[in-house]
Design an enzyme around this catalytic site. Structure first.
Site, mmCIF file in Angstrom:
data_model
loop_
_atom_site.group_PDB
_atom_site.id
_atom_site.type_symbol
_atom_site.label_atom_id
_atom_site.label_comp_id
_atom_site.label_asym_id
_atom_site.label_seq_id
_atom_site.Cartn_x
_atom_site.Cartn_y
_atom_site.Cartn_z
ATOM 1 C CE LYS B 174 -3.706 2.613 0.251
ATOM 2 N NZ LYS B 174 -4.694 2.781 1.323
ATOM 3 C CE LYS B 242 -3.054 7.193 6.940
ATOM 4 N NZ LYS B 242 -4.095 6.189 7.134
#
Lengths: 297, 297
Positions: B174, B242
């Site tokens: 990811k 983030k």
């Protein structure tokens, strides 16, 4: 004029030679010029006529095409002593297919237009294979009339032929292309380096990413090259470095500080400083081969 | 055990709520928990049971799924007082579908495995639409046995389901994905900004670039958003910020200074500093709206 117009072709390098050959094979009378003699002799043996100066090429041609390494080369060949501008006929068509600075393209174009010449900037992508197979992408700037004149010839050289806009628009588009390709190569290099350094299979990561928003031609093609460590060009790092420089400078001239483009230009500088400018641009991956410290996880 | 296993689902946000609903509709008994009450009541009205703490969720479930904003949330919910770890049964399966730091995923996984629990890290991409339509991409780390147990449930949530490797591999993948997507968005933003600032039609440039090596899903989708100035998310800039932070830190832990990833994290910081963290990540384009000086060409 009777029959096919005569085409002058200046610059018979890795790209130019197969492009000129495709025009010759389509039946166009061809006048050629190159700094080194080898490719001239080759094409002469296939029916082209050799000329001694750009001026002579232009004087003998209805259409003049240049395919040269960089902005100063195009400036010298067109505007220098015995240059194209000195010999070209009013009513001729000039197509520069080199990748150069948009500002140089506009300056050279303006000088020729003053002489009554139609001008296009028409840089390409697709590499040696695209040049040989006549499957180049061609990005074109210039008037509709000039484009209409050039189109049948461009169709002998490429497949994806896009008239993007006016004078200089082809070079701007090429700069945009090189930004996206170069920065995406860096992105894929960083991702695959992170996978490898984290002990995760790069092949599986590439496959997973190809299924979503991370999909790109670069992930597909250059990602595979990185995994295979297959850095035979393809497209040489030193050429992409040149193109990133054009892009960053074009940005500055337009009032933009293109941050990632400038970063990737630096990465290519680093690769060239290591003496690896002849490697494919996907060799940016090798800059992440040396961990900066031992892993903490 | 008779019938379908009971699933505990913690974190009913924009992503978690539609995912939990898909499991409920497939007939799984569902125990749910969320910080705010609204989504709990919604799902309770559709047949789910509400629990008061993560411990209570775990104690009532055969499978526990978390879908939380960030690494500290997952740590607190699993390892904190009245956390999942305090209630979960030996032999249960824990799947964290949040996007968090690989190091946190490994630490949380190790703590649960000590209690005889099967563990997967299984972050997703595809956004709210993917969650609702059950078309998420799911990147999975963990053992083959844990994956085999989870697969029928994951198939109710997504389409492109890849078991990438061991513990943590899902989060690493990811992070790789977010690097490639984020850096490619920056690349496309810079290219389209250069086109616009040079007076060249962005629509034509995007079309020309889609035909060659610059092709990407990002150029296709986010490039169009940039041209349309359509910055309603999609995926919020503050969330991508983030994720870029996770990626840069994961690189550092693996001994890598990921240059473009760090640059794009800074670009998102700049966007957030302007108060635009709620905009789609393609809003990176707006950072190039203000020329640094007047154009010279």
């Amino acid at each position: 004029m009777n029959g096919s117009p005569t085409i002058g072709f200046i610059g018979l390098g890795i790209m130019g030679k197969p492009m000129a050959r495709n025009l010759l094979r389509a039946g166009y009378p061809l006048v050629v010029l190159n700094r080194s003699r080898g490719p001239v002799d080759e094409l002469a043996a296939e029916g082209a006529r050799a000329a001694a100066t750009p001026r002579e090429v232009a004087a003998a041609s209805d259409i003049v095409i240049t395919m040269l390494p960089d902005s100063p080369d195009v400036e010298a060949v067109v505007l220098g002593a015995d240059g194209v501008a000195a010999g070209i006929r009013s009513g001729a068509l000039y197509i520069d297919m080199s990748t150069i600075a948009p500002a140089t393209a506009r300056a050279v174009g303006a000088a020729l237009r003053e002489r009554g010449v139609d001008v296009l900037d028409a840089p390409v992508s697709g590499g040696e294979k695209g040049a040989t197979d006549a499957t180049l992408s061609i990005m074109i700037g210039g008037t509709d009339a000039a484009f209409a004149r050039a189109e049948p010839i461009l169709r002998l050289l490429g497949k994806n032929i896009v008239h993007v806009g006016p004078d200089g628009a082809g070079q701007v588009t090429k700069a945009c292309n090189q930004i996206v390709v170069g920065v995406t190569i860096e992105a894929v290099a960083e991702a695959l380096a992170l996978a490898a350094a984290s002990g995760v299979d790069q092949v599986a990561v590439r496959a997973a990413l190809l299924g979503g928003f991370a999909q790109s031609k670069v992930l597909e093609v250059h990602g595979q090259r990185m995994i295979d460590r297959a850095f035979t060009p393809g497209f040489k790092s030193k050429l992409h470095r040149k193109d990133m420089n054009i892009a960053v400078n074009a940005g500055q001239e337009a009032g933009l500080q293109l941050a990632a483009a400038a970063l990737v230009r630096e990465r290519f500088d680093e690769l060239l400083a290591r003496g690896e400018g002849e490697l494919d641009h996907s060799a940016l991956r090798t800059l992440y081969d040396t961990p900066v410290k031992s892993a903490s996880s």
